[in-house]
Design a protein around this motif. Structure first.
Motif, PDB file in Angstrom:
ATOM      1  N   ILE A   9      80.471  -7.097  51.793  1.00 47.17           N
ATOM      2  CA  ILE A   9      80.323  -5.731  51.281  1.00 47.17           C
ATOM      3  C   ILE A   9      81.691  -5.222  50.854  1.00 47.17           C
ATOM      4  CG2 ILE A   9      79.710  -3.357  51.900  1.00 47.17           C
ATOM      5  CD1 ILE A   9      77.711  -4.550  53.881  1.00 47.17           C
TER       6      ILE A   9
ATOM      7  N   ARG B  58      73.588  -4.083  51.683  1.00 42.82           N
ATOM      8  CA  ARG B  58      74.705  -4.153  50.737  1.00 42.82           C
ATOM      9  C   ARG B  58      74.805  -2.903  49.878  1.00 42.82           C
ATOM     10  NH1 ARG B  58      73.000  -9.647  50.183  1.00 42.82           N
ATOM     11  NH2 ARG B  58      71.812  -9.060  48.340  1.00 42.82           N
ATOM     12  N   SER B  59      73.680  -2.409  49.403  1.00 42.67           N
ATOM     13  CA  SER B  59      73.716  -1.262  48.497  1.00 42.67           C
ATOM     14  C   SER B  59      74.116   0.029  49.206  1.00 42.67           C
ATOM     15  CB  SER B  59      72.345  -1.085  47.829  1.00 42.67           C
ATOM     16  OG  SER B  59      71.343  -0.832  48.815  1.00 42.67           O
ATOM     17  N   VAL B  60      73.615   0.246  50.433  1.00 44.14           N
ATOM     18  CA  VAL B  60      73.913   1.493  51.139  1.00 44.14           C
ATOM     19  C   VAL B  60      75.361   1.519  51.626  1.00 44.14           C
ATOM     20  CG1 VAL B  60      73.371   2.856  53.186  1.00 44.14           C
ATOM     21  CG2 VAL B  60      71.529   1.932  51.797  1.00 44.14           C
TER      22      VAL B  60
ATOM     23  N   GLN C 103      76.713  -9.986  55.601  1.00 46.69           N
ATOM     24  CA  GLN C 103      76.747  -9.700  54.176  1.00 46.69           C
ATOM     25  C   GLN C 103      78.153  -9.295  53.766  1.00 46.69           C
ATOM     26  OE1 GLN C 103      73.809 -10.098  52.262  1.00 46.69           O
ATOM     27  NE2 GLN C 103      73.098 -10.927  54.219  1.00 46.69           N
TER      28      GLN C 103
ATOM     29  N   GLN D 160      68.627  -7.283  53.511  1.00 43.80           N
ATOM     30  CA  GLN D 160      69.929  -7.732  53.009  1.00 43.80           C
ATOM     31  C   GLN D 160      70.372  -6.924  51.795  1.00 43.80           C
ATOM     32  OE1 GLN D 160      70.072 -12.029  52.499  1.00 43.80           O
ATOM     33  NE2 GLN D 160      68.743 -12.333  54.268  1.00 43.80           N
ATOM     34  N   THR D 161      69.474  -6.726  50.841  1.00 43.00           N
ATOM     35  CA  THR D 161      69.839  -5.970  49.639  1.00 43.00           C
ATOM     36  C   THR D 161      70.114  -4.506  49.974  1.00 43.00           C
ATOM     37  OG1 THR D 161      67.477  -5.636  49.187  1.00 43.00           O
ATOM     38  CG2 THR D 161      68.544  -7.505  48.147  1.00 43.00           C
ATOM     39  N   THR D 162      69.316  -3.920  50.868  1.00 43.79           N
ATOM     40  CA  THR D 162      69.525  -2.515  51.234  1.00 43.79           C
ATOM     41  C   THR D 162      70.832  -2.330  51.990  1.00 43.79           C
ATOM     42  OG1 THR D 162      67.125  -2.243  51.393  1.00 43.79           O
ATOM     43  CG2 THR D 162      68.487  -0.544  52.388  1.00 43.79           C
TER      44      THR D 162
ATOM     45  N   THR E 134      83.350  -1.650  50.141  1.00 39.74           N
ATOM     46  CA  THR E 134      83.118  -0.219  50.317  1.00 39.74           C
ATOM     47  C   THR E 134      83.622   0.567  49.112  1.00 39.74           C
ATOM     48  OG1 THR E 134      85.216   0.032  51.487  1.00 39.74           O
ATOM     49  CG2 THR E 134      83.279  -0.458  52.811  1.00 39.74           C
ATOM     50  N   ARG E 135      83.385   1.864  49.151  1.00 42.21           N
ATOM     51  CA  ARG E 135      83.780   2.717  48.028  1.00 42.21           C
ATOM     52  C   ARG E 135      85.296   2.796  47.876  1.00 42.21           C
ATOM     53  NH1 ARG E 135      81.191   8.581  48.056  1.00 42.21           N
ATOM     54  NH2 ARG E 135      82.584   8.734  49.863  1.00 42.21           N
TER      55      ARG E 135
ATOM     56  N   GLY F  57      77.828  -0.125  50.491  1.00 40.13           N
ATOM     57  CA  GLY F  57      78.772  -0.142  49.388  1.00 40.13           C
ATOM     58  C   GLY F  57      79.025   1.219  48.776  1.00 40.13           C
ATOM     59  N   GLU F  58      78.244   2.234  49.171  1.00 42.71           N
ATOM     60  CA  GLU F  58      78.411   3.582  48.626  1.00 42.71           C
ATOM     61  C   GLU F  58      79.244   4.495  49.524  1.00 42.71           C
ATOM     62  OE1 GLU F  58      74.485   5.013  48.112  1.00 42.71           O
ATOM     63  OE2 GLU F  58      73.973   3.614  46.491  1.00 42.71           O
TER      64      GLU F  58
END
Length: 279
Positions: A92, A136-138, A90, A132-134, A94-95, A140-141
Motif C-alpha cells: 500500500i 488497498r483502496s481505502v 498488501q 484485498q482490493t478494498t 499512503t496519501r 491508500g486514501e
C-alpha cells in the motif's frame, strides 16, 4: 457316506430356492437399504441446500434429519458458524507517499445458505478478493498518521464496503481488523527521531514552566516579607536552626536589612555632597 447325505439334505435346493426367488422380499430389503442411505443428519450449525432434478428447493434443510433421494436429489452442506479469514499482506502507498505492507483479519458468516451456494462458486474466495482490493483502496486514501491513530474508524469503513459486496450472495461480514502494519526501516528511524525531538521539546517546556512558577512564587514571597519586616528575622532564625542541626563549622552572621538600608542612604548622601563640592 452317511455324513455327506445329512449335509446335502440340510442345504437342499428345494428349501433355499423359494427364499431367494421371492421378489417381494428382495424389493423390500432393497427399499429399506435405499431409505436408510437417504437419511442425512445435519448438525445444529449446518444447513443443507437440496437440488432436486437440478432445481434448488425453496428452503434449506436442517438442523436434524433430511431425506436426500439419490440420484434425484443432491445436497450441499453449508456451515453457519463464523469463519476467520486472513487477508494476505498488501503493498500500500499512503496519501503521503509512504510504502507499507498491511494485512488484516476478517470475520464472516453465512446468513442465507441458498444464495451462498447458488450466487457464487466459492463465497470465501470471493470475499477474500473483495477484501484485498478494498484494503488497498481505502488505506491508500489516508495518511500514515491517520492509519496509525484512527485504525478503528478505518476498520469500520472497510467492513461497510466489504459487507456491501457480500450481501447479494448471503454472507455477512461481522468485523474487520487491521492486524499488522509493516513500516520501512528508514521510516522507523525517522519516527524514532521525531518522537525523541518531541519528548525533548516537552521536557524543555516543562522545565521553563517550572522556572517561571518558581520565580513567581519568589516574587510573591518577597512581597509578603516586605509587608512584615519581622518575618524576615524569623526566617533568619529558622535558617540558623537548620544549619545548627547539621553540626558543621559554618559560622553565619545575620545582617539586618535596616543596617544595609542605612549604609546605602549614607553612601548616597556622601556621594551627593561630594558632587556639590566638586562641580
Amino acid at each position: 457316506m452317511k455324513a455327506r447325505t445329512i449335509a446335502s439334505s440340510r442345504y437342499s435346493p428345494r428349501e433355499v430356492l423359494p427364499v431367494v426367488a421371492n421378489p417381494v422380499l428382495v424389493f423390500v430389503v432393497i427399499l429399506f437399504l435405499y431409505i436408510i442411505s437417504s437419511i442425512k443428519i445435519l448438525k445444529e450449525y449446518e444447513r443443507g441446500v437440496i437440488f432436486r432434478l437440478g432445481r434448488v428447493r425453496e428452503r434449506a434443510k436442517g438442523p436434524g434429519i433430511a431425506l436426500v433421494f439419490r440420484p434425484l436429489d443432491q445436497m450441499v452442506r453449508v456451515s453457519l458458524r463464523q469463519e476467520a479469514m486472513e487477508v494476505p499482506p498488501q503493498d500500500i502507498i499512503t496519501r503521503d507517499n509512504v510504502t507499507l505492507k498491511v494485512n488484516a483479519v476478517i470475520t464472516l458468516r453465512v446468513i442465507d445458505p441458498t444464495k451462498a451456494v447458488i450466487e457464487v462458486a466459492n463465497y470465501i474466495y470471493q470475499t477474500s478478493q473483495f477484501s484485498q482490493t478494498t484494503l488497498r483502496s481505502v488505506l491508500g486514501e489516508v495518511d500514515l498518521d491517520e492509519l496509525l491513530a484512527h485504525r478503528d474508524r478505518l476498520n469500520q469503513r472497510i467492513q461497510t464496503i466489504i459487507d456491501g459486496h457480500t450481501a447479494p450472495f448471503g454472507v455477512k461480514v461481522v468485523s474487520v481488523e487491521v492486524k499488522q502494519v509493516d513500516l520501512p526501516e528508514t521510516m522507523l528511524r525517522a519516527m524514532a527521531k521525531q518522537a525523541e525531538a518531541e519528548r525533548e521539546r516537552r521536557s524543555k517546556i516543562i522545565h521553563a514552566e517550572g522556572e517561571y512558577n518558581a520565580a513567581q512564587k519568589l516574587v510573591d514571597a518577597a512581597a509578603l516579607l516586605a509587608t512584615q519586616p519581622m518575618a524576615l528575622q524569623l526566617r533568619y532564625l529558622q535558617t540558623l536552626t537548620e544549619i545548627g542541626v547539621e553540626k558543621n563549622t559554618t559560622i553565619v552572621f545575620p545582617l539586618p536589612l535596616e543596617l544595609m538600608n542605612l549604609l546605602n542612604k549614607s553612601l548616597s548622601t556622601q556621594s551627593a555632597t561630594e558632587t556639590k563640592t566638586n562641580p
